[in-house]
Design a protein around this motif. Sequence first.
Motif, PDB file in Angstrom:
ATOM      1  N   UNK A 120       6.324  -8.645   3.470  1.00  0.00           N
ATOM      2  CA  UNK A 120       5.048  -9.213   3.907  1.00  0.00           C
ATOM      3  C   UNK A 120       4.226  -9.698   2.717  1.00  0.00           C
TER       4      UNK A 120
ATOM      5  N   UNK B 192       0.455   3.851   1.883  1.00  0.00           N
ATOM      6  CA  UNK B 192       0.853   4.244   3.239  1.00  0.00           C
ATOM      7  C   UNK B 192       1.188   3.029   4.098  1.00  0.00           C
TER       8      UNK B 192
ATOM      9  N   UNK C  20       1.054  -3.518  10.602  1.00  0.00           N
ATOM     10  CA  UNK C  20       0.378  -3.621  11.900  1.00  0.00           C
ATOM     11  C   UNK C  20       1.304  -3.009  12.945  1.00  0.00           C
ATOM     12  N   UNK C  21       0.875  -1.899  13.548  1.00  0.00           N
ATOM     13  CA  UNK C  21       1.803  -1.105  14.364  1.00  0.00           C
ATOM     14  C   UNK C  21       2.312  -1.825  15.610  1.00  0.00           C
ATOM     15  N   UNK C  22       1.556  -2.835  16.094  1.00  0.00           N
ATOM     16  CA  UNK C  22       1.989  -3.479  17.340  1.00  0.00           C
ATOM     17  C   UNK C  22       2.914  -4.663  17.069  1.00  0.00           C
ATOM     18  N   UNK C  23       3.183  -4.926  15.798  1.00  0.00           N
ATOM     19  CA  UNK C  23       4.094  -6.028  15.481  1.00  0.00           C
ATOM     20  C   UNK C  23       5.423  -5.467  14.993  1.00  0.00           C
TER      21      UNK C  23
ATOM     22  N   UNK D 256       0.825  -1.206   0.000  1.00  0.00           N
ATOM     23  CA  UNK D 256       0.000   0.000   0.000  1.00  0.00           C
ATOM     24  C   UNK D 256       0.855   1.250   0.000  1.00  0.00           C
TER      25      UNK D 256
ATOM     26  N   UNK E 254       0.484   0.550   5.698  1.00  0.00           N
ATOM     27  CA  UNK E 254      -0.523  -0.233   6.431  1.00  0.00           C
ATOM     28  C   UNK E 254       0.059  -1.452   7.135  1.00  0.00           C
TER      29      UNK E 254
ATOM     30  N   UNK F 271       5.961 -12.118   9.161  1.00  0.00           N
ATOM     31  CA  UNK F 271       5.566 -13.457   9.589  1.00  0.00           C
ATOM     32  C   UNK F 271       4.037 -13.623   9.592  1.00  0.00           C
ATOM     33  N   UNK F 272       3.354 -12.517   9.817  1.00  0.00           N
ATOM     34  CA  UNK F 272       1.905 -12.550  10.073  1.00  0.00           C
ATOM     35  C   UNK F 272       1.093 -13.327   9.023  1.00  0.00           C
ATOM     36  N   UNK F 273       1.285 -13.067   7.705  1.00  0.00           N
ATOM     37  CA  UNK F 273       0.486 -13.816   6.723  1.00  0.00           C
ATOM     38  C   UNK F 273       0.763 -15.322   6.758  1.00  0.00           C
TER      39      UNK F 273
ATOM     40  N   UNK G  71       7.834  -9.606  12.577  1.00  0.00           N
ATOM     41  CA  UNK G  71       6.513 -10.169  12.900  1.00  0.00           C
ATOM     42  C   UNK G  71       5.470  -9.791  11.854  1.00  0.00           C
TER      43      UNK G  71
END
Lengths: 438, 229
Positions: B161, B98, B102-105, B96, B100, B112-114, B109
């Motif tokens: 990501x 901007x 995840x600010x807490x990861x 994206x 986007x 890793x998330x997906x 991480x």
Amino acid sequence: MMFWELALRNVLRNKRRSLATVLAIALSCGGLMLFGGYVVWAHLASETHATTMTGHLQLFKEGYRLKGAGNPAAFAIENFEGIQRQLRGDEVIGPLLEMVTGQLLVQGMISSADRQTSTAFVGIGAVPEDLERLTQWNPHGLADVRDLAANAALFAAGPELASGDPDGISLGVGLARILDIRMQPHGAAEDRPTVELISQPPSGGMANMVSASVRKLSTRPLEELDNRLVFVPLPLASSLLFPGEEPRATSILILLKDLRSLPLVEARLAELVRDGKLALEWRNCWDLNPNNVRSVRMMDMFFLFAFCIISVVLVFTIYNTMMMSVMERVREIGAVRAMGLTRGDIIRMFTAEGLLLGFAGGVLGLLLAIGISGIINRAEILYIPPMVTMYAKLQILVTEAPAIMAASFAGCLLVALLGAFLPARRASRMQIVDALRM
Amino acid sequence: MPGISQPLVQVIEVHKTYPLGHRSVEALRGVTLEMPQGGFVVLQGPSGSGKTTLLNLVGAIDHPTSGRVLVEGRDMAAWPDDALSHFRAKTLGFIFQNFNLIPVLSAVENIEYPLLLQRVPRAEARARALEMAEGVGLGDSSDQRPGELSGGQCQRVAIGRALVTHPALVIADEPTANLDAATGRTIIDLMHRMRDCTGATFVISTHDPEIASMAEARFTLRDGRLVEP
Ligand SMILES: Nc1ncnc2c1ncn2[C@@H]1O[C@H](COP(=O)(O)OP(=O)(O)OP(=O)(O)O)[C@@H](O)[C@H]1O
Ligand SMILES: [Mg+2]
């Protein structure tokens, strides 16, 4: 999965807001637990109080409850000791019994020749040891009212009756005042005031009279009782109504080891009556103490009322917090949806955050409730409960009532789930492209 | 599997109309195009020409008003929402403007998330994410959260990501618009490099003619129609 870890980090993202929410939950839940702990105490105290007044069950001659009050002696049970033996030996009832004893209700006039006074009285003829055992009954280990310094004056003079004291009776303070009787502070037995008890025998004819000496004055729980109630040793009471005959009783009082076996015992009594082995009717402690039942029901209603209000407020608190959280993260929601999170994933993500808030609030509330109840229980806060004339110690049974703790805790989680669900659903229903444009 | 000659993306006579109050906005007015497998495709055109709208349709996060969009030969117009989600998770990667993230990861991480969403075991996911972090040139920044990273680093994380799940198609809507020109250039270079080593098809939109000139296929939109550049 780092599902919960992610939820936790998101909860910690806005620490101040989450803390405020957790505190709101904790205070509400803790307060509710304290109130619940007090209601639990009220239930147990009411049960204990009712039991010390009437036992768990009383057996009467048929018709006594309807007509007997007019002439208790006419409904006296002749062979009450035989029936007591029968109950003790019964295969079902016997093992469940803590105590079974006879009581004889007498009515008549009490007069003091010295003071030239007399008034009506209601007497309970009781077996002294059994009466003492009944008044000491405290199966739930509640703070004993006798141990309170504030009640010292009420209980200082020892048991109401004693078997070594066959003509010693005890009067209510109000009755003594009416009769103008005063006790010598440390008087010997000879100094005790004497009174005459007069009653009409059920067979009719001349009224009968016995002499008794007042061994103790004690405050009765109700003013009405205080002005009229006399405890009399059963043999003395019986000799007033049935001179020269075997002692009789108007009721056989049963104290169970455990109140929970009451239905079992009542079923067995019904069986005995049906089989013609017992010709008595009975009432249990709730029938005999309807006001106790009513007052604890009222407490239950208060509790339910508070529970509902607090639940609704909490649902809105959590709704509000979660809604703010959703609105702050619209673009993030759009992004993770584009990355492949399903609507269900989004719902789970936000309800998990709500649940964490509920969980933290519940744990904190539990700790608060345990801590505060400990302080209150140690603080010896005294008050006079309704319909009683002595002090009781305020007790809040939180740790003693794990069901209340579990229910309040589960309530927190449920309320959190409810409060978080709508915002979560709203998040899950956003159009991805709209969310990304924000 | 699509055939060798079959294009990865086919857009056929697509119209997209947005309701806007009482009127409606025709964002796309009959667009037909094909994107080759493994290509580096650029969409260009002035603001409001419909680039984002077209990328949203190709990315299966929006439906055309009429016409068909096929990815790997599949038309997803009638798919239920969950099926679309699974398709996006498996086949697509998004980058994206901007970021986007995840600010807490942390950076790694986020990468890793997906994988965790696809239930890849944690250890394997972490290993692949670290490798990817290396690949996009994150270096020592892997443990930092997006708030602590520069824009260029954030976009590196976003590229990692998007690619870590081995998607067939990566969609990037103005990935350099929030970056300065030099950083934007290195990000485009990185995307080219990642395309070369993963074989994924990239489609990006941009205003920047220099970036557009580096593309293998170029489409220009104006007022919702394809025009010659
Ligand atoms: N959700 C929407 N609702 C209403 N109108 C929309 C919506 N999305 C886009 N539009 C309109 O559709 C047209 C095309 O928009 P789009 O975002 O696709 O353009 P773009 O080429 O990406 O522009 P930019 O370079 O500014 O990002 C514009 O006129 C825009 O205002
Ligand atoms: Mg755009």
